[in-house]
Design an enzyme around this catalytic site. Structure first.
Site, PDB file in Angstrom:
ATOM      1  N   ASP A  29       0.835  -1.196   0.000  1.00  0.00           N
ATOM      2  CA  ASP A  29       0.000   0.000   0.000  1.00  0.00           C
ATOM      3  C   ASP A  29       0.874   1.252   0.000  1.00  0.00           C
ATOM      4  O   ASP A  29       1.887   1.315   0.696  1.00  0.00           O
ATOM      5  CB  ASP A  29      -0.876  -0.033   1.267  1.00  0.00           C
ATOM      6  N   GLU A  81       1.299  -0.530  -4.980  1.00  0.00           N
ATOM      7  CA  GLU A  81       0.283   0.491  -5.262  1.00  0.00           C
ATOM      8  C   GLU A  81       1.041   1.800  -5.446  1.00  0.00           C
ATOM      9  O   GLU A  81       1.328   2.512  -4.489  1.00  0.00           O
ATOM     10  CB  GLU A  81      -0.712   0.619  -4.104  1.00  0.00           C
ATOM     11  N   HIS A  97     -11.838  -0.175  -4.355  1.00  0.00           N
ATOM     12  CA  HIS A  97     -12.501   0.268  -3.132  1.00  0.00           C
ATOM     13  C   HIS A  97     -12.357   1.772  -2.901  1.00  0.00           C
ATOM     14  O   HIS A  97     -13.008   2.323  -2.021  1.00  0.00           O
ATOM     15  CB  HIS A  97     -11.906  -0.488  -1.948  1.00  0.00           C
ATOM     16  N   ASP A  98     -11.463   2.431  -3.647  1.00  0.00           N
ATOM     17  CA  ASP A  98     -11.266   3.870  -3.483  1.00  0.00           C
ATOM     18  C   ASP A  98     -12.092   4.619  -4.521  1.00  0.00           C
ATOM     19  O   ASP A  98     -12.768   4.008  -5.349  1.00  0.00           O
ATOM     20  CB  ASP A  98      -9.785   4.211  -3.656  1.00  0.00           C
TER      21      ASP A  98
HETATM   22  C1  NOJ Z   1      -4.459   3.368  -0.383  1.00  0.00           C
HETATM   23  C2  NOJ Z   1      -5.714   2.633  -0.122  1.00  0.00           C
HETATM   24  O1  NOJ Z   1      -6.181   2.094  -1.317  1.00  0.00           O
HETATM   25  C3  NOJ Z   1      -6.723   3.581   0.463  1.00  0.00           C
HETATM   26  O2  NOJ Z   1      -7.954   2.963   0.637  1.00  0.00           O
HETATM   27  C4  NOJ Z   1      -6.203   4.094   1.756  1.00  0.00           C
HETATM   28  O3  NOJ Z   1      -7.085   5.057   2.278  1.00  0.00           O
HETATM   29  C5  NOJ Z   1      -4.823   4.722   1.552  1.00  0.00           C
HETATM   30  N1  NOJ Z   1      -3.936   3.863   0.840  1.00  0.00           N
HETATM   31  C6  NOJ Z   1      -4.192   5.045   2.871  1.00  0.00           C
HETATM   32  O4  NOJ Z   1      -3.859   3.844   3.495  1.00  0.00           O
END
Ligand code: NOJ
Length: 875
Positions: free
Chosen positions: A288, A330, A395-396
């Site tokens: 992440d 990511e 999910h974002d």
């Molecule tokens: C990326 C994740 O996809 C997101 O959902 C999260 O809020 C941020 N990183 C911070 O961890």
């Protein structure tokens, strides 16, 4: 009571019972069911599934280290999927119950969003304890059981390694803030390892070991050039901590302090986390927020060289301890910077293609292929062992960080006219609502997802076109419970609806009573079934997962056309981005003579010539064409001359490395195409493999039974039985005369030795007969041949064994007679599971004494540890 299975008459015994039951339930005509199942390659995938290393006890040697390239990943949060204990939150036990669903969908890996103990203020990306499971979702044992159950189904599991930041509730942070309070930001910290090994200590307080775990400062003025990511929620990347009486650095929410990667003890702590989960058997880790690990003055604090150095270190650590695992970065960056996360094949294995994602939406709305081609042309080539991760939604929010200001304005205008839909620099909507619930557009974008160069990731619920609810705040509108059925809570939970972690979707257009798995499973025209078909089809062609990409540039810019090529596979993908019908002329002249086959219907389109290939497409239509070489089947129909093998005429060594290639690539493919019993002559071979060789007699020059697996470009794989033997001299001459079509190959300079189909050898026939009546057990490499004799075996069979003849006029199988009394059939195409001929004749013979059919005497069964027994011969 024993009785023949009622499935026989329907010929369904081969198929997965869940799917079959549903198909029968909706009364779909049998022919169509078979067609669908075949398209889905269910037979192929169920019967030939190979178990590779997935769990601790697996066989590491059989794992393809590049497995992630061929994967189809499904992303979900355990809390959203299925609640087994009725507390309103999904859990691991519930997820286990739904693994069959995921397997039927055809995905090969599950990416789990964070499930660790957490205050859940960022949906679990705020981790309070890296070594446990959030009790809301189950226990560590539940997780183990899930991992095991997934691996049993050949599903891999990818979890989150959130190392950029922790929750402020994490004990590391609690200790760190106390240490800073005690020693001051610049005071002596502990460089003591967290495992307890004292490297050096400055003070006797244990907290001191954690003082420099986070990025502390007396002033919020440092690193001013770093952007704020959660623009709608935060105004600074610094937050004041009243306990430490100092500022700490955070790139996301202020309750997510950043770990300090300048501190080697942090590396050590991260390695422990990594080892813990990989040690349990997890197959991959998503890293992440990986671009933000380090901070340096006068930089954007993103993609720093130190971050890449660290990533290489982490990768080396993983490679040494856990071969064949995968790291997925990511890194939401422009193509050049994103590609840098592959390093020289020594950083992450995979990385999301963030810039492509919004451009697929853009191209669709603009009805112009330019945004897609442009961004892919800006994307540098990546190392061979690396792979892009492709996605439409997650999910974002649909992030618009990697587009220009003009492009962002355009995207907001066309996809988020309601300001509620906007958050940070993106759009918080699911796929179906973004596309106005247009089935054609949903199919089109998924077609792109599944044909772009990379591994596709499906966000849970998008396979059934779930809606969203942006009134729920933050990104929660896209995280509502999975919609399983029209029942209470969409079948997700038995809890009081008010107890659910988030309400189910009741927007009239996407209401769970209409949009749910149960409804769509019953309707073969549903989006769910479309997704299953497209996933299965993608898996038929390695060109999609591993192949090269080449754009074609027809004059009509509303049509996107490109080639994906891998070895002997060439797929032409043509997509109409417009809402109106279009035509385009493709330059395919280099494939003149090839025939495009539309892969879903298997319809052949008109052959390609030197001139432009004209194609017409309805609104938002798309095609996947597999190009078929013109010669394959026609060549085989010409009179075949048996080829010559330049190797000693010995079966023992025939499948050794040097000859195996010639036999599998050339000799057997050409031979089987001439055999009456081979029913797939019109299909295009991908490859043929001899997967088993069983010695029917212990003699070195005795016959062998080969099981040959044939993989097609355009159909599910099949396995055939071919008995083979080598004879020379007079024996060879007599086979050549009696059955010239049975000669598979000659041997150079070995007294006219020939390799031939052993049913033409009396000794072999007799050995086959004996194997059944004497209930022999013959061991193969990974399987056994077992002779089964029934109750009707007569004592005087031994006379018959020596008096046999082949019955000419063979059809799909081969038959022989023994002493004009016993009839033996060799099944050429092998099918797993109970054989209807055997079961019915045995029942009629042994249970009801029915005199009007030939009696069941025995059978020869092939038993492979991973699948149901297969009948090879019936006597
Ligand atoms: C990326 C994740 O996809 C997101 O959902 C999260 O809020 C941020 N990183 C911070 O961890």
């Amino acid at each position: 009571m024993w009785a023949p299975s009622r499935h026989y008459s329907e010929n369904f015994v081969l198929f997965e019972p869940g799917i079959l039951a549903r198909l029968l339930l909706i009364n779909w005509p049998r022919g169509e069911i078979l067609w669908f199942l075949e398209t889905l390659q269910l037979h192929g995938s169920i019967c030939t599934a190979k178990v590779s290393r997935m769990g601790a006890n697996g066989d590491e040697a059989t794992v393809d280290p590049l497995w992630y390239k061929d994967a189809v990943i499904y992303e979900l949060h355990v809390k959203t999927f299925c609640d087994s204990d009725g507390d309103g939150m999904g859990d691991f036990r519930g997820l286990i119950e739904k693994l069959d669903y995921l397997q039927e969908l055809g995905i090969t890996a599950i990416w789990l969003l964070p499930f660790y103990p957490s205050p859940l203020r960022d949906d679990g990306y705020d981790i309070a304890d890296y070594f446990d499971v959030n009790p809301n979702f189950g226990t560590l044992d539940d997780f183990r059981a899930f991992l095991d159950a997934a691996h049993q189904r050949n599903l891999r599991v990818i979890t989150e390694l959130v190392i950029n930041h922790t929750s402020d509730q994490n004990p590391w942070f609690q200790k760190s803030r106390r240490a800073v309070a005690l020693a001051g930001v610049d005071g002596p910290g502990g460089v003591r390892s967290t495992s307890g090994a004292a490297v050096s200590t400055h003070g006797d307080n244990d907290d001191l070991a954690y003082k420099d775990f986070y990025v502390w400062s007396d002033t919020p003025e440092k690193f001013k050039d770093a952007r704020i990511i959660f623009k709608d929620f935060e105004t600074s990347n610094w937050a004041w901590d009243p306990v430490a009486k100092a500022y700490y650095w955070h790139r996301f929410y202020s309750h997510q302090p950043e770990l300090n990667f300048d501190n080697p003890a942090v590396h050590e702590a991260v390695e422990k986390v990594c080892d813990f989960w990989l040690g349990l058997g997890v197959d991959g880790l998503r890293l992440d927020a990986v671009p933000y690990l380090y901070e340096r003055e006068d930089t954007s604090c993103e993609n720093l060289p130190e971050t890449h150095d660290y990533l290489r270190k982490l990768r080396a650590h993983v490679d040494v301890r856990f071969p064949n695992r995968m790291l997925l970065a990511e890194a939401n960056q422009w193509p050049e910077d994103a590609a840098a996360y592959f390093g020289k094949g020594d950083e992450s294995h995979m990385n999301f293609h963030f810039p492509l994602m919004p451009r697929m939406f853009m191209a669709l709305q603009m009805e112009d292929r330019f945004p897609i081609i442009d961004i892919l042309e800006q994307t540098p080539p990546i190392p061979d062992n690396c792979q892009w991760a492709m996605f439409l939604r997650n999910h974002d929010e649909l992030t618009l960080e990697m587009v220009t200001d003009e492009e962002r304005d355009y995207m907001y205008r066309v996809y988020a006219s309601d300001p509620h839909a906007r958050i940070n620099l993106g759009i918080r909507r699911r796929l179906a609502p973004l596309l106005a619930n247009s089935r054609r557009k949903i199919e089109l974008l998924n077609t792109l997802l599944f044909s772009m160069p990379g591994t596709p990731i499906i966000y849970y619920g998008d396979e059934i076109g779930m809606g969203d609810n942006f009134y729920l705040g933050d990104r929660n509108g896209c995280r509502t419970p999975m919609q399983w059925s029209p029942d209470r809570n969409a079948g997700f939970s038995r809890a009081n609806p008010q107890q659910l972690y988030l309400p189910v979707t009741i927007d009239p257009e996407y209401h769970y009573e209409a949009v749910n798995v149960e409804n769509q499973q019953k309707n073969l025209s549903s989006l769910l079934w479309w997704m299953r078909r497209v996933i299965a089809m993608r898996k038929n062609f390695k060109a999609f997962s591993r192949g090269s990409l080449e754009f074609l540039y027809p004059d009509n810019a509303k049509v996107l056309a490109f080639l994906r090529r891998w070895k002997n596979e060439t797929i032409v993908i043509v997509v109409n981005l417009s809402r109106f019908a279009q035509s385009a002329e493709l330059d395919l002249s280099r494939f003149a003579g090839y025939v495009p086959m539309e892969v879903f219907s298997r319809n052949l389109f008109r052959p390609i010539r030197k001139s432009r290939y004209v194609i017409t497409l309805g609104p938002h239509a798309y095609y996947w064409f597999a190009l078929q070489a013109p010669t394959d089947s026609r060549r085989a129909l010409k009179k075949r001359v048996a080829p010559t093998i330049k190797a000693p005429a010995e079966l023992e060594i025939l499948l050794g490395n040097s000859q195996r290639e010639q036999i599998e690539r050339e000799i057997l493919p050409n031979y089987v195409r001439t055999c009456r019993w081979f029913g797939s002559k019109a299909r295009t071979f991908r490859h043929l493999k001899v997967i088993e060789q069983l010695a029917i007699s212990p003699d070195a020059d005795g016959a062998r039974l080969w099981f040959v697996e044939i993989d097609y470009l355009d159909a599910p794989a099949e396995t055939y039985a071919i008995p083979v033997k080598i004879v020379s001299g007079e024996a060879a001459r007599s086979v050549s005369q009696a059955a010239p079509h049975a000669i598979i190959a000659h041997f150079a300079g070995s007294e006219g030795a020939v390799l031939f189909d052993a049913i033409w050898d009396a000794t072999f026939r007799s050995q086959l007969f004996e194997a059944i009546v004497q209930r022999q057990s013959i061991k193969g490499r990974a399987s056994d041949l077992i002779g089964i004799a029934g109750k009707r075996l007569e004592a005087d069979y031994s006379v018959a064994s020596g008096k046999s003849q082949v019955l000419v006029g063979e059809q799909s199988n081969s038959s022989m007679l023994f002493d004009n009394k016993f009839f033996l059939k060799i099944y050429r195409k092998l099918e797993d599971g109970v054989n209807p001929d055997v079961e019915i004749t045995r029942f009629l013979t042994e249970r009801v004494n029915f005199p009007n059919v030939p009696a069941f005497v025995g059978a020869l069964e092939y038993r492979h540890e991973k699948s149901d027994p297969t009948v090879v011969c019936l006597l």
